[in-house]
Design an enzyme around this catalytic site. Structure first.
Site, mmCIF file in Angstrom:
data_model
loop_
_atom_site.group_PDB
_atom_site.id
_atom_site.type_symbol
_atom_site.label_atom_id
_atom_site.label_comp_id
_atom_site.label_asym_id
_atom_site.label_seq_id
_atom_site.Cartn_x
_atom_site.Cartn_y
_atom_site.Cartn_z
ATOM 1 N N SER A 105 0.844 -1.178 0.000
ATOM 2 C CA SER A 105 0.000 0.000 0.000
ATOM 3 C C SER A 105 0.892 1.245 0.000
ATOM 4 C CB SER A 105 -0.883 -0.027 1.257
ATOM 5 O OG SER A 105 -1.757 1.063 1.293
ATOM 6 N N LYS A 106 0.350 2.402 -0.221
ATOM 7 C CA LYS A 106 1.116 3.648 -0.093
ATOM 8 C C LYS A 106 0.141 4.802 -0.025
ATOM 9 C CE LYS A 106 5.480 5.014 -0.056
ATOM 10 N NZ LYS A 106 6.682 4.284 0.372
ATOM 11 N N GLY A 107 0.563 5.880 0.635
ATOM 12 C CA GLY A 107 -0.295 7.049 0.726
ATOM 13 C C GLY A 107 0.490 8.304 0.448
#
Ligand code: NAD
Length: 475
Positions: A105-107
């Site tokens: 995931s990444k934000g």
């Protein structure tokens, strides 16, 4: 042949495809692994300085073959959906390669954090965390962020506190984010972890003369000339440890406002202090400065460490890069086109998904610590010391009985009798992880005639592991 520069995500996909093409994956599974599962975009307003400011943020989930999914939160003006999806994909492959049991995931938040006061950043971060947490995009069992460019311990502490306020009965609330300060549920050694991992990666590379020879180098790390781009969290720790403990010479440091170079070796600590006080490298007295920072990537050196941002080695400059060995401390610093040019030149690249995996590895340890609610080493440390004390006493008794004097080296007792604290355990776990993951890549690199580079080898290992988990799930 890549003729035009692809986007970051396309670049990651092209690299994935090169490896997948020589793997034996069932039809459909390759596509399933490559695609990004979902990306959430949020726009929210925060009242600051008497008016409402609207911010745009993202959280992308690339693969949920294992949960929680894991990946940092980046604060930068250039954050966009393509970038966040590329970084989320890299997280999937990275976690699989180092056997951290997470999906990817990444934000990111489009913001220049340097334009805001601390209390303003806290309001913005809490609001962003609220938006993500209420959709389970921050959650100890579903999605666990960490620091990335522009964020650090401070932001992670705010996120953890915000989640805890929203989930007052969740006993595992602290495990909702990693990279927290020690006093807020963090773990010793997380801040240095990514840079430390780069050091361990290079040490493992230099342990095998065949690898060193492939890069056209000789000998060990000692005395090697190194250029680092970005003296932030990752670049600073990598440069500091390599200079202090492995005897490398940091001959160039590239920052936003230009670069410093000195063939005799730069004092990393002094440059770091200078940046903290002056906001950049300009004016640093003990080195040559050039405003053309990026040009220093092309200088002659033994090892190049891009540790700032993606796409810095691209179709425009790849053919001028002289370093025979590049270790990608940043995510995606070499575009797919540049990768091809460098491969043709024989440059050895230690790929990002492996090279900067130290961060997620220690984040994994922190998450486990939070879930077990106990510091590593707390139960064993003194017991270990007592057992070592027994051995030392027996050796002393034995040498007396033999009429000999036992004289170990001065620091033997101090080192042997001391039980490992959390920091030592974390570093040991990180070293083991970095060595094991490198060895799995090395095996593919050396054993398969159709694999010419470490990146393809890394993808083959990690795609194989993701595919195995999908198969185990019955997909
Ligand atoms: P950071 O914000 O601490 O440091 C980035 C540094 O790069 C800063 O010193 C900044 O001034 C410099 N920089 C920015 N633009 C530049 C430019 N154009 N030229 C030269 N220098 C420039 O960020 P970080 O956490 O060290 O992350 C750096 C890279 O490492 C990113 O690609 C990130 O995704 C990756 N990474 C970080 C971690 C982590 O644990 N922090 C883990 C894995 C990967």
């Amino acid at each position: 042949m890549v003729l035009q520069e692809p986007s970051f995500r396309e670049s990651v996909d092209l690299m994935f495809n090169r490896a997948a093409a020589i793997m034996d994956l069932p039809p459909g599974l390759e596509e399933k692994i490559r695609v990004c599962n979902a990306t959430y975009t949020v726009r929210f307003g925060v009242r600051l300085r008497g008016q409402i400011h609207t911010f745009t943020g993202y959280r992308s989930v690339h693969s949920e073959h294992m949960e929680p999914v894991k990946g940092g939160i980046r604060y930068a003006m250039a954050v966009n959906q393509d970038e966040v999806e590329a970084l989320a994909a890299l997280m999937t492959y990275k976690c699989a390669l180092v056997e951290a049991p997470f999906g990817g995931s990444k934000g990111g938040l489009c913001i220049d954090p340097r334009q805001y006061e601390e209390h303003e950043l806290e309001m913005i971060t809490r609001r962003f965390a609220y938006e993500l947490a209420k959709r389970d995009l921050i959650n100890p069992s579903q999605n666990v962020p960490a620091p990335d460019m522009g964020t650090g311990e401070r932001e992670m502490a705010w996120i953890a506190d915000q989640y805890a306020r929203m989930n007052t009965t969740d006993i595992n609330a602290r495990a909702c984010v990693t990279g927290k300060p020690l006093n807020a549920g963090g773990i010793a050694g997380r801040v240095e972890a990514t840079g430390r991992g780069v050091q361990f990666a290079l040490r493992e590379f230099f342990r095998d003369p065949r690898d060193v020879e492939k890069a056209g180098l000789t000998g060990g790390l000692e005395g090697k000339r190194v250029i680092v781009q970005g003296l932030g969290n990752v670049g600073y720790h990598a440069a500091k440890f390599l200079a202090q403990q492995d005897g490398v010479r940091i001959t160039g440091i590239i920052e936003r406002d230009g670069a410093l170079f000195d063939e005799g070796g730069l004092d990393v600590e002094a440059v770091h202090h200078w940046i903290a006080r002056h906001g950049g490298v300009s004016g640093f007295p003990d080195a040559t400065h050039t405003a053309e920072g990026a040009a220093v990537l092309e200088h002659d050196c033994d090892i190049l460490i891009p540790a700032a941002l993606e796409g810095v080695i691209n179709l425009a400059n790849a053919h001028r890069i002289q370093a025979p060995l590049i270790i990608e401390a940043a995510n995606g610093p070499v575009t797919a086109g540049a990768d091809e040019i460098l491969r043709d030149k024989g440059t050895v690249i230690i790929p990002d998904m492996y090279a900067n995996a130290g961060g997620v590895t220690v984040s994994y340890f922190e998450w486990v610590k939070n879930l077990s609610h106990i510091r590593f080493g707390r139960m064993q440390r003194r017991q270990e010391e007592a057992r070592h004390q027994l051995v030392v006493e027996q050796l002393e008794t034995l040498s007396d009985a033999l009429g000999k004097t036992w004289s170990p080296s001065p620091d033997f007792k101090e080192k042997y009798l001391r039980g490992a604290d959390e920091l030592e355990l974390v570093r040991s776990g990180l070293d083991d992880t970095m060595r094991t993951a490198y060895q799995s890549m090395r095996e593919v690199w050396h054993d398969r005639a159709d694999v010419q580079d470490l990146r393809t080898a890394a993808y083959i290992v990690s795609i194989g592991k993701v595919a195995a988990s999908y198969r185990a799930k019955g997909l």
